[in-house]
Design an enzyme around this catalytic site. Structure first.
Site, PDB file in Angstrom:
ATOM      1  CG  ASP A  44      -1.867   1.212   1.514  1.00 46.28           C
ATOM      2  OD1 ASP A  44      -3.085   1.141   0.873  1.00 46.28           O
ATOM      3  OD2 ASP A  44      -1.395   2.314   1.696  1.00 46.28           O
ATOM      4  CE1 TYR A  49       0.172   7.638   2.855  1.00 43.19           C
ATOM      5  CE2 TYR A  49       0.841   5.558   2.143  1.00 43.19           C
ATOM      6  CZ  TYR A  49       0.181   6.326   2.946  1.00 43.19           C
ATOM      7  OH  TYR A  49      -1.013   5.815   3.375  1.00 43.19           O
ATOM      8  CE  LYS A  74      -3.983   4.683   0.848  1.00 40.85           C
ATOM      9  NZ  LYS A  74      -2.411   4.653   1.198  1.00 40.85           N
ATOM     10  CG  HIS A 107      -4.936   9.671   0.688  1.00 39.48           C
ATOM     11  ND1 HIS A 107      -3.338   9.833   0.362  1.00 39.48           N
ATOM     12  CD2 HIS A 107      -4.981   9.288   1.953  1.00 39.48           C
ATOM     13  CE1 HIS A 107      -2.775   9.199   1.493  1.00 39.48           C
ATOM     14  NE2 HIS A 107      -3.655   9.037   2.524  1.00 39.48           N
TER      15      HIS A 107
END
Ligand code: A2P
Length: 278
Positions: A44, A49, A74, A107
């Site tokens: 994931d 990120y 996401k 997200h």
């Protein structure tokens, strides 16, 4: 050890995956590689990120064939207009070095961009082959109901914070009602659950670690997928080594009894649509 699959509206999602939030650069590459070596088939990540390139490098370094792996990314909440969502998804694929992801999620919801537009764009991303499946993240019940009603393509998952300190039964019920998987992020309560007396006692009884007991508590619940984060090789392997024991009803109830009103570790109050949470 490999994880069993959770079936959700046509998707088959490994019940245990590697979370990568806050893992970057070499640490992230190594974590992904160790996870795949240990049997993980679900990774994931998210555009936000800042580690999609590292995740892609870890996947390639592992040598695993692409079709054996379930990769989620996401789209950040500021990129939910139709053109931005498509651009975000394409940029994610470039960074990951993949032709398509397995699952593309919104997200966080964003009340200032119509959900209708975002859901339409998500469906287009699927039809255009950027992702095999679509879903949402951090969607409370009312928004999830709306997203499902508006989508022409099946949604397969809602990824939310979930661990024994946080009762998520309403969102979990909504996911089951719509046939979605509930993917639990921060399943270890950011590590805080691991010193909890009840968890330690149950772990000792089974000859397991507290983390294994908490993750077992998740995956024993129908439709629940857990994505613990670790950057440590042994703990990564330990976290997926949970499919050869079971908690009994009493143990599950005792662990569920740890829920508390302030159990949330991630404060969602900044998120633009969170007030629709009820
Ligand atoms: P580390 O990366 O050093 O292993 P969550 O997924 O709930 O956010 O929890 C992540 C936190 O829990 C990280 O700090 C991670 O540290 C730690 N952690 C992950 N797996 C284990 C484990 N098996 N035992 C102890 N701590 C763990």
């Amino acid at each position: 050890m490999t994880a069993p699959l959770v079936e959700a509206n046509g998707a088959a999602i490994p019940a245990l995956g590697l979370g990568t939030w806050e893992a970057t650069n070499d640490a992230c590459i190594a974590a992904v590689q160790w996870a795949i070596e240990a049997g993980y088939r679900h990774i994931d990540t998210a555009a936000r990120y800042g580690n999609e390139e590292a995740v892609g490098q870890g996947i390639r370094a592992s040598g695993i064939s692409r079709d054996k792996l379930f990769v989620t990314t996401k789209v950040w909440y500021e990129d939910l207009s139709e053109s931005n969502l498509m651009r975000s998804a394409e940029a994610s694929l470039r960074r990951l070095g993949l032709d398509a992801v397995d699952l593309l999620l919104i997200h966080w919801p964003n009340a200032s961009i119509p959900l209708k537009e975002t859901i339409k764009a998500l469906g287009r991303a699927r039809r255009d082959g950027l992702t095999r499946h679509i879903g949402v993240s951090n969607f409370p019940v009312a928004l999830l109901d709306e997203a499902v009603a508006r989508s022409d393509e099946p949604l397969v998952a809602n990824q939310c914070e979930y661990h024994p300190y946080l009762d998520q039964s309403k969102v979990l019920d909504a996911c089951r009602r719509h046939g979605l998987a509930f993917t639990a992020y921060c399943p270890l309560g950011r590590g805080q659950l691991l010193d909890e007396r009840t968890v330690v006692e149950v772990a000792e009884r089974h000859g397991r670690t507290p983390a294994q007991v908490v993750l077992r508590w998740h995956v024993q619940q129908p439709g629940v997928v857990a994505i613990p984060k670790s950057a440590n090789r042994e703990r990564i392997a330990q976290n997926i080594d949970i499919f050869d024991f079971a908690l009994d009803e009493d143990e599950v109830a005792r662990i569920s009894g740890l829920a508390r009103p302030d159990g949330r570790m991630i404060d969602p109050s900044w998120a633009p649509a969170w007030d629709k949470a009820a």
